[in-house]
Design an enzyme around this catalytic site. Structure first.
Site, PDB file in Angstrom:
ATOM      1  N   MET A 195     -70.170   1.139   4.631  1.00  0.00           N
ATOM      2  CA  MET A 195     -70.645   1.516   5.960  1.00  0.00           C
ATOM      3  C   MET A 195     -70.382   3.004   6.205  1.00  0.00           C
ATOM      4  SD  MET A 195     -70.331  -1.764   8.373  1.00  0.00           S
ATOM      5  CE  MET A 195     -68.616  -1.666   8.788  1.00  0.00           C
ATOM      6  N   GLY A 196     -70.110   3.752   5.131  1.00  0.00           N
ATOM      7  CA  GLY A 196     -69.941   5.199   5.264  1.00  0.00           C
ATOM      8  C   GLY A 196     -68.576   5.600   5.780  1.00  0.00           C
ATOM      9  N   GLY A 204     -60.854   5.075  -1.082  1.00  0.00           N
ATOM     10  CA  GLY A 204     -61.053   3.651  -1.418  1.00  0.00           C
ATOM     11  C   GLY A 204     -62.479   3.413  -1.891  1.00  0.00           C
ATOM     12  N   HIS A 205     -63.441   3.964  -1.160  1.00  0.00           N
ATOM     13  CA  HIS A 205     -64.851   3.835  -1.568  1.00  0.00           C
ATOM     14  C   HIS A 205     -65.083   4.551  -2.899  1.00  0.00           C
ATOM     15  CE1 HIS A 205     -65.337   3.783   3.015  1.00  0.00           C
ATOM     16  NE2 HIS A 205     -65.794   2.600   2.647  1.00  0.00           N
ATOM     17  N   GLN A 249     -72.864  -7.357  11.993  1.00  0.00           N
ATOM     18  CA  GLN A 249     -71.530  -7.851  11.643  1.00  0.00           C
ATOM     19  C   GLN A 249     -70.462  -7.419  12.641  1.00  0.00           C
ATOM     20  OE1 GLN A 249     -71.387  -5.695   7.757  1.00  0.00           O
ATOM     21  NE2 GLN A 249     -69.257  -5.337   8.279  1.00  0.00           N
ATOM     22  N   GLY A 272     -63.923  -4.117  -2.549  1.00  0.00           N
ATOM     23  CA  GLY A 272     -62.502  -3.785  -2.463  1.00  0.00           C
ATOM     24  C   GLY A 272     -61.669  -4.965  -1.989  1.00  0.00           C
ATOM     25  N   LYS A 295     -59.178  -4.763  -0.283  1.00  0.00           N
ATOM     26  CA  LYS A 295     -58.796  -4.463   1.111  1.00  0.00           C
ATOM     27  C   LYS A 295     -59.384  -5.504   2.073  1.00  0.00           C
ATOM     28  CE  LYS A 295     -58.284  -1.929   4.981  1.00  0.00           C
ATOM     29  NZ  LYS A 295     -59.477  -2.165   5.727  1.00  0.00           N
ATOM     30  N   ASP A 296     -60.628  -5.935   1.788  1.00  0.00           N
ATOM     31  CA  ASP A 296     -61.280  -6.939   2.631  1.00  0.00           C
ATOM     32  C   ASP A 296     -61.295  -8.269   1.858  1.00  0.00           C
ATOM     33  OD1 ASP A 296     -62.476  -5.275   5.027  1.00  0.00           O
ATOM     34  OD2 ASP A 296     -62.767  -4.109   3.209  1.00  0.00           O
ATOM     35  N   SER A 343     -62.068   3.488   7.055  1.00  0.00           N
ATOM     36  CA  SER A 343     -62.850   4.418   7.872  1.00  0.00           C
ATOM     37  C   SER A 343     -62.316   4.429   9.300  1.00  0.00           C
ATOM     38  CB  SER A 343     -64.323   3.997   7.876  1.00  0.00           C
ATOM     39  OG  SER A 343     -64.775   3.873   6.546  1.00  0.00           O
TER      40      SER A 343
HETATM   41  P1  AMP Z   1     -66.620  -0.530   4.340  1.00  0.00           P
HETATM   42  O1  AMP Z   1     -67.317   0.783   4.273  1.00  0.00           O
HETATM   43  O2  AMP Z   1     -65.351  -0.495   5.112  1.00  0.00           O
HETATM   44  O3  AMP Z   1     -67.537  -1.652   4.700  1.00  0.00           O
HETATM   45  O4  AMP Z   1     -66.150  -0.835   2.842  1.00  0.00           O
HETATM   46  C1  AMP Z   1     -67.038  -0.817   1.766  1.00  0.00           C
HETATM   47  C2  AMP Z   1     -66.344  -1.348   0.537  1.00  0.00           C
HETATM   48  O5  AMP Z   1     -65.215  -0.534   0.247  1.00  0.00           O
HETATM   49  C3  AMP Z   1     -65.825  -2.779   0.714  1.00  0.00           C
HETATM   50  O6  AMP Z   1     -65.991  -3.492  -0.506  1.00  0.00           O
HETATM   51  C4  AMP Z   1     -64.374  -2.548   1.022  1.00  0.00           C
HETATM   52  O7  AMP Z   1     -63.551  -3.642   0.688  1.00  0.00           O
HETATM   53  C5  AMP Z   1     -64.061  -1.348   0.143  1.00  0.00           C
HETATM   54  N1  AMP Z   1     -62.877  -0.649   0.637  1.00  0.00           N
HETATM   55  C6  AMP Z   1     -62.655  -0.210   1.902  1.00  0.00           C
HETATM   56  N2  AMP Z   1     -61.438   0.341   2.003  1.00  0.00           N
HETATM   57  C7  AMP Z   1     -60.862   0.240   0.773  1.00  0.00           C
HETATM   58  C8  AMP Z   1     -59.605   0.611   0.228  1.00  0.00           C
HETATM   59  N3  AMP Z   1     -58.659   1.199   0.968  1.00  0.00           N
HETATM   60  N4  AMP Z   1     -59.362   0.354  -1.073  1.00  0.00           N
HETATM   61  C9  AMP Z   1     -60.310  -0.250  -1.839  1.00  0.00           C
HETATM   62  N5  AMP Z   1     -61.514  -0.623  -1.390  1.00  0.00           N
HETATM   63  C10 AMP Z   1     -61.793  -0.389  -0.107  1.00  0.00           C
END
Ligand code: AMP
Length: 283
Positions: free
Chosen positions: A30-31, A36-37, A61, A149, A151-152, A190
């Protein structure tokens, strides 16, 4: 890096690449990109795949409209970061490309138990929105590998279930990467950019509470340990949604540990308006 905004253009380009024998690794985001990304995208590159990143803040979501409104958007900086790690393709679709028939969800994914606990219980409808957007993105990108990740944690399980339910499991393999943390233990997110300097100082408390549980874990009742972690968080200014200990494979929430099950420790808590989640796997 090539930037696509239209699903059809991206589809055609990837079809050509597939014909030359390339395998595709996909990282949906989601940018407001952070390390992590970028770690997920590095895994794609290290595996020798054509790397595709999507940035799309998915309206369906967000169970809380205020959270959607305030979700950080940093497209220019994101593009620079993606170029710096040599990402091959960025998909940056407008809403109409992902939801050509509007935002009302027509399909219900039978996620079962997974949708009734933890994030599912506290964020009604969230995982339906996650499933629909990832399903749509997979349909456009048709990757060989999908990188997510840890993380989720629950989201990884939901997406695995959606992939299973839709029969995509024969086409795409899930790759799950460990959580990337700041030096003080805070899981990168984020949403961390929305914390005030004071809240940012408190935020590692969520990882500390989970680490406290991990260090004190013994076979037997888990109730007191969970209560202690909740009061640690509450006393430092968090508003706790849950601190739970669950079976790492089924996500069944446990009040008793037989000493053998693989566990995952999970927490969700607010600092002010910002909701943070984290988890630790206990192998
Ligand atoms: P998001 O942009 O938050 O929807 O995350 C996009 C992807 O990045 C998802 O698969 C998350 O689980 C992963 N992600 C977000 N934060 C982290 C992190 N700190 N470490 C590893 N993966 C992450």
């Amino acid at each position: 890096m090539i930037l696509f905004k239209k699903a059809e253009d991206l589809r055609k380009y990837l079809d050509q690449q597939r014909k030359t024998g390339k395998l595709i690794g996909f990282v949906p985001t989601m940018g407001a990109l952070h390390q992590g990304h970028l770690a997920l995208l590095s895994s794609v590159k290290n595996a020798g795949r054509l790397s595709v990143c999507s940035i799309f803040v998915n309206p369906t979501q967000f169970n809380d409209p205020a959270d959607f409104k305030k979700y950080p958007v940093t497209i220019e900086a994101d593009i620079q970061q993606l170029i710096s790690i040599s990402c091959d393709i960025l998909f940056l679709p407008p809403v109409e490309e992902i939801y050509p028939d509007g935002l009302t969800l027509k399909h219900h994914y039978d996620l079962g138990y997974l949708e009734t606990v933890l994030e599912g219980a506290f964020r009604p409808g969230h995982f339906q929105g996650v499933s629909v957007v990832v399903h749509r993105l997979l349909d456009i990108v048709r990757p060989d590998e999908l990188y997510l990740g840890q993380k989720d944690y629950q989201q990884c399980m939901v997406i695995a279930k959606m992939i299973d339910l839709t029969g995509l499991d024969s086409m795409v393999r899930l790759r799950i990467s460990p959580t990337v943390r700041e030096a003080d233990g805070l899981a990168m997110s984020s949403r961390n950019t929305r914390l005030s300097p004071e809240q940012r100082k408190l935020a590692p408390g969520i990882y500390q509470a989970l680490s406290y549980i991990r260090n004190k874990l013994v076979q037997g009742s888990l109730k007191q340990l969970k209560e202690e972690a909740v009061s640690q968080l509450t006393s430092t200014g968090f508003r706790v949604d849950y601190v739970e200990i669950a079976d790492a494979d089924s996500l069944q929430v446990l009040d008793y540990w037989n000493g053998r099950q693989r566990l995952v420790l999970l927490a969700a808590a607010f600092l002010g308006e910002v909701r943070l989640i984290d988890n630790i796997l206990v192998e």
